[in-house]
Design a protein around this motif. Structure first.
Motif, short mmCIF file in Angstrom:
data_model
loop_
_atom_site.label_atom_id
_atom_site.label_comp_id
_atom_site.label_asym_id
_atom_site.label_seq_id
_atom_site.Cartn_x
_atom_site.Cartn_y
_atom_site.Cartn_z
N VAL A 125 -12.35 -24.24 33.91
CA VAL A 125 -11.54 -23.26 33.20
C VAL A 125 -10.17 -23.83 32.88
N ILE A 126 -9.58 -24.55 33.83
CA ILE A 126 -8.26 -25.16 33.60
C ILE A 126 -8.35 -26.21 32.51
N LEU A 127 -9.41 -27.03 32.52
CA LEU A 127 -9.57 -28.07 31.50
C LEU A 127 -9.72 -27.47 30.10
N GLY A 128 -10.31 -26.32 30.01
CA GLY A 128 -10.48 -25.68 28.71
C GLY A 128 -9.41 -24.68 28.36
N SER A 129 -8.34 -24.60 29.13
CA SER A 129 -7.30 -23.60 28.89
C SER A 129 -6.43 -23.98 27.70
N LYS A 130 -5.87 -22.97 27.06
CA LYS A 130 -4.99 -23.20 25.92
C LYS A 130 -3.67 -23.84 26.33
N SER A 131 -3.18 -23.50 27.52
CA SER A 131 -1.91 -24.08 27.96
C SER A 131 -2.03 -25.59 28.13
N ALA A 157 -4.67 -23.89 20.66
CA ALA A 157 -5.77 -22.91 20.66
C ALA A 157 -6.94 -23.42 19.83
N ALA A 158 -6.65 -24.05 18.68
CA ALA A 158 -7.73 -24.59 17.84
C ALA A 158 -8.48 -25.71 18.55
N TYR A 159 -7.76 -26.60 19.22
CA TYR A 159 -8.42 -27.69 19.95
C TYR A 159 -9.20 -27.17 21.14
N ALA A 160 -8.65 -26.17 21.83
CA ALA A 160 -9.38 -25.58 22.96
C ALA A 160 -10.68 -24.92 22.49
N LYS A 161 -10.64 -24.32 21.30
CA LYS A 161 -11.85 -23.69 20.75
C LYS A 161 -12.87 -24.73 20.33
N ALA A 162 -12.39 -25.89 19.85
CA ALA A 162 -13.30 -26.94 19.39
C ALA A 162 -13.88 -27.75 20.54
N MET A 163 -13.39 -27.55 21.75
CA MET A 163 -13.86 -28.33 22.89
C MET A 163 -14.66 -27.45 23.83
N SER A 164 -15.68 -28.02 24.42
CA SER A 164 -16.50 -27.32 25.42
C SER A 164 -16.51 -28.16 26.70
N VAL A 165 -16.50 -27.48 27.82
CA VAL A 165 -16.50 -28.13 29.14
C VAL A 165 -17.72 -27.62 29.90
N VAL A 205 -16.64 -32.13 25.67
CA VAL A 205 -17.13 -32.49 24.33
C VAL A 205 -16.24 -31.80 23.32
N ILE A 206 -15.79 -32.57 22.31
CA ILE A 206 -14.91 -32.01 21.27
C ILE A 206 -15.39 -32.46 19.91
N ASN A 207 -15.23 -31.58 18.93
CA ASN A 207 -15.57 -31.88 17.53
C ASN A 207 -14.29 -32.02 16.72
N ASP A 208 -14.22 -33.08 15.93
CA ASP A 208 -13.02 -33.34 15.14
C ASP A 208 -13.42 -34.11 13.89
N ALA A 209 -12.58 -33.97 12.85
CA ALA A 209 -12.83 -34.68 11.61
C ALA A 209 -12.45 -36.16 11.71
N VAL A 210 -11.63 -36.51 12.70
CA VAL A 210 -11.20 -37.90 12.89
C VAL A 210 -11.68 -38.35 14.27
N CYS A 251 -2.70 -35.06 31.11
CA CYS A 251 -1.98 -33.81 31.34
C CYS A 251 -2.61 -33.02 32.49
N TYR A 252 -3.91 -33.08 32.62
CA TYR A 252 -4.58 -32.39 33.72
C TYR A 252 -4.15 -32.96 35.07
N ASN A 253 -4.13 -34.29 35.19
CA ASN A 253 -3.68 -34.93 36.44
C ASN A 253 -2.22 -34.64 36.71
N ARG A 254 -1.42 -34.60 35.65
CA ARG A 254 0.01 -34.32 35.84
C ARG A 254 0.20 -32.93 36.42
N GLN A 255 -0.49 -31.96 35.86
CA GLN A 255 -0.38 -30.61 36.40
C GLN A 255 -0.94 -30.52 37.81
#
Length: 835
Positions: free
Chosen positions: A105-111, A238-246, A259-264, A278-282
């Motif tokens: 849940v934390i990995l997929g959070s918007k913050s 929020a857009a990146y969190a929506k495009a990623m699934s954990v 897993v994340i979907n992106d045009a680049v 950022c996850y390790n930092r928090q």
């Protein structure tokens, strides 16, 4: 006769078999006949699909596996154990998520996503102009554009900027919207139009300062335009969190797959790497929270004790100076030793009481509610120390969950309740420990007083010095102990390890959208389905019959023949297309109808009546040619014109005689055979075919056909002829035909392709069901065999090509029956008599 009946039965069976395969034939016919539209639709749909695949923005998928280290002493493990106990007591009805579930849940959070976006500056998207569609660029843009921290925090609507480079100048254009904090005020739109020769360059706006810096290693081309879109980091996160699934790779592991979907693809891998950072930092901040609070508590206590110790040492110095004391002597070594021993115990007891009081004061501060407590500061009470350790574990877990949930969340509320219970337990434990320590201190104080009384005879100076020294020793011991604990805490703070570890570098799986095979398959299906659907819709919306299949759907009456359109070259006198010793299409058609009629007539039945719904459907033409077909068998046939309102037999057979006919016979009460023979004319087409035309048009046709004389005439004809064919008026316009039906044995109901309305079959079916007409069968006239669909539907291809048969007759000349009146009939009668 028997052979003809068998042929008719075979024809009916063929029609029934054809009806059973209607669906397949209809689809097959639509595809074959409209193959040009099908090919065109396929070309268009496949072409659009290829263009879409060429210019659609491809979407790539990248993933990474993250090992989340599971510390058995961590707060998460303790929380998991508590959750298992909770599930056992609540029978699994309610439980709090813990462990790997919380981490996912934390990995997929918007913050966390917003923090990652800020680190990589992904809230700015760049596009380079191209001939057809702008191309997304990442890290290769010639100019880096950024928004200051104030703008990032307060930006509510995107900012769009374009940069052109020409003649050594950068031309910057754009627009943004300032949204006031006051909801009552309307947003204000601003435009940007600036020019600069050098970079870096900045523009101050109402939403923040926009900076422009050159990207080293990349040059701005003069024939291209750079477009940048700046959005809020929270929106981008929020857009990146929506495009990623954990997800968890396995229930038995603590490995999370992101897993994340992106045009680049490169941007996707960079995002996953930075997300782990950022996850390790928090996580490290969460882990060090207890140590940092402990260090803060120790530093505060050290500062206070240092001041008290300085005051004690100053007091000792001033006392020795005042009394001139250098080295006091002790009278009894044993007394002094015992006194020192209990002095040490008294110091330790006072130290414990002081620590308990300090921790209690720390807990009672409102700012420290539900926060971690100082631990490992020297408390001797094991119960209080264990409770403080457990309290800190739960407090740390609660603070971590608050990053992705609110205080009222179902996963946080139980932890808050546990903290309150533990806080009360800690207070009770410390209160009990303090009472126990005070009791011990009182006992020590008694022993100390006993030994101290033994040296009461010592000089006052020595007593004062001893008291000051005791205070100094207590302060010094506490000070040294806190210094040691601070070093231990600093070592623990410096030894923090990352919580998550990337197993393999992020990997781009490949393009997932658009999927060329699926797009092309959909285009192929649409290319086939659209023309077929449109053709089918057009067919459904047609209100006129087209041929055999339409009639089969509209009625259950037997269809005994399908008459093609005959060309004028195939016709002879009286529009006759059936000739002796010939074997073309029209002969075969009428032979088939002849066989079916013979099959339907019972023995002794001779009278065949022709009618239709309206004029122009080919009654007279079909009756005349079918009569000739019967005459070619050597049968004596008479064709009676009972369409006395608008007779056409004379015109059809090119006979300029409007006096002879059935009308004079119907006007008599009992016509004789001599009267009948006087009215019969030769057809001039076949010797076996005679005509009894309508004669003069009467003023009262409905009354005439209702006379008994009609029955007498038909009975006399049946005696003289093998078959009697009656041409009647359209039943849908006048009621004459219903009266004539009493003398007929078989009714041939005519309908015409592309002429007869489908609604006409309601009347046909009603007349047949109510038996107002005898033994009704249907003949379809006017089928244009030059149309391919009739070649497929009727199977006449073996007789040659029918395109040479043109349209026969002008059906519009039949007029409308409703226009006739009594005076009209009279005028027609007068004209006929004159002729």
């Amino acid at each position: 006769m028997e052979e003809n009946k068998k042929a008719g039965l075979y024809s009916v069976q063929q029609e029934n078999e054809a009806g059973s395969s209607f669906d397949f034939k209809t689809i097959y016919t639509m595809i074959i006949l409209n193959w040009q539209w099908l090919v065109l639709s396929l070309i268009i749909c496949l072409g659009l699909a290829v263009v879409y695949l060429r210019y659609a923005t491809p979407i790539y998928q990248a993933d990474v596996k993250l090992l989340i280290k599971d510390d058995p002493n961590s707060s998460r493990s303790s929380a998991a154990a508590k959750n298992q106990m909770l599930m056992s007591t609540t029978l699994g009805i309610m439980s709090n998520s813990a462990g790997i579930d919380n981490e996912m849940v934390i990995l997929g959070s918007k913050s966390l996503a917003s923090e990652t976006v800020k680190d990589l500056k992904l809230y700015v998207s760049y596009y380079m102009s191209a001939p057809v569609k702008d191309k997304i660029v990442y890290k290769t843009q010639p100019i880096n554009i950024d928004l200051d921290a104030y703008g990032q925090a307060n930006l509510k609507k995107p900012i769009k900027l374009t940069v052109d480079y020409a003649k050594g100048e950068y031309h910057i254009k754009g627009a943004y919207t300032y949204v006031p904090d006051d909801n009552e005020k309307k947003p204000i739109k601003y435009t940007i139009d600036r020019t600069t020769k050098t970079l870096p360059f900045s523009i101050r706006t109402s939403v923040g300062t926009i900076s422009f810096k050159a990207n080293p290693g990349h040059i701005m081309p003069e024939d291209r335009t750079l477009t940048a879109v700046i959005v809020s980091p929270d929106d981008a996160g929020a857009a990146y969190a929506k495009a990623m699934s954990v997800s968890q790779t396995s229930k038995t592991t603590t490995i999370a797959e992101m897993v994340i979907n992106d045009a680049v693809p490169e941007r996707a891998t960079d995002y996953l790497k930075q997300l782990v950072v950022c996850y390790n930092r928090q996580a490290n901040i969460d882990k060090n929270e207890i140590a940092m609070r402990t260090e803060q508590f120790i530093n505060t206590r050290l500062e206070k004790i240092n001041n008290e110790l300085g005051a004690t040492e100053g007091n000792l110095e001033s006392t020795k100076r005042r009394y001139g004391i250098i080295d006091p002597k002790i009278n009894s070594a044993q007394t002094v030793a015992n006194s020192d021993m209990y002095t040490q115990k008294l110091v330790e007891a006072n130290t414990q009481i002081e620590l308990l009081r300090s921790i209690n004061e720390y807990m009672n501060e409102p700012a420290n509610k539900n926060q971690a407590l100082p631990s490992n500061v020297g408390l001797n009470d094991p119960a209080a120390s264990a409770l403080i350790t457990k309290y800190n574990e739960i407090a740390m877990e609660r603070n971590r969950l608050l990053r992705s949930a609110s205080e009222t969340s179902p996963s946080v509320t139980p932890l808050t309740a546990q903290l309150e219970d533990l806080a009360n337990s800690i207070r009770r434990a410390m209160s009990q420990a303090q009472r126990n320590t005070e009791i011990q201190r009182n006992n020590i104080q008694q022993q100390y007083s006993l030994y101290n009384g033994q040296i009461s005879s010592t000089p006052e100076q020595e007593r004062i010095l001893t008291q000051i020294g005791r205070q100094q020793e207590v302060k010094s011991g506490l000070y040294l102990m806190l210094l040691q604990k601070r070093e231990e805490n600093s070592i623990s703070l410096a030894a923090t390890a990352d919580k998550g570890k990337i197993i393999d570098n992020p990997l781009v799986k490949g393009k997932i959208s658009p999927k060329a095979p699926i797009i092309l398959l959909i285009a192929l299906i649409l290319g086939i389905a659209l023309p077929i659907g449109l053709v089918y819709l057009v067919e459904m919306l047609r209100y006129k019959i087209e041929g055999h299949d339409d009639v089969e759907k509209l009625t259950k009456l037997p269809i005994i023949g399908d008459v093609a359109i005959a060309s004028s070259t195939a016709k002879t006198k009286a529009d006759i297309v059936v000739h002796e010793n010939t074997n073309n299409v029209m002969e075969e058609i009428f032979r088939s109808i002849r066989s079916n009629v013979q099959f339907m007539l019972k023995e002794g039945e001779k009278v065949i009546m022709f009618t239709s719904t309206t004029s122009g459907e080919g009654k007279t033409f079909t009756a005349a040619n079918l009569a000739v077909s019967f005459a070619l068998l050597g049968k004596k046939v008479v064709l009676v014109g009972l369409d006395i309102r608008k007779p056409r037999l004379a015109q059809l057979f090119e006979i300029n005689d409007f006096k002879h006919g059935i009308t004079p016979l119907l006007m008599r009460q009992s016509p004789t055979k001599e009267d009948l023979k006087s009215q019969i004319l030769k057809s001039g087409v076949n010797n076996n075919l005679d005509l009894l035309m309508a004669g003069p048009i009467p003023p009262n046709p409905a009354e005439l056909v209702n006379n008994k004389s009609l029955d007498i005439v038909i009975d006399q004809l049946k005696e003289e002829y093998d078959y009697v064919f009656i041409d009647t008026a359209p039943v849908g316009l006048v009621t004459d035909t219903l009266q004539i039906g009493r003398v007929a044995n078989l009714t041939i109901y005519m309908c015409r392709a592309d002429y007869t309305a489908k609604s006409s079959f309601d009347l046909i079916n009603s007349l047949a069901n109510e038996k107002k007409l005898p033994n009704v069968s249907v003949v379809i006239n006017g089928i244009d065999m030059s149309k391919k669909k009739y070649g497929y539907s009727y199977g006449y291809g073996k007789y040659g090509k029918y395109g040479r048969y043109g349209k026969y007759g002008k059906y519009g000349s039949y007029g409308t029956y409703g226009s006739y009146s009594e005076s009209h009939y009279g005028n027609k009668n007068d004209d006929s008599i004159k002729k």
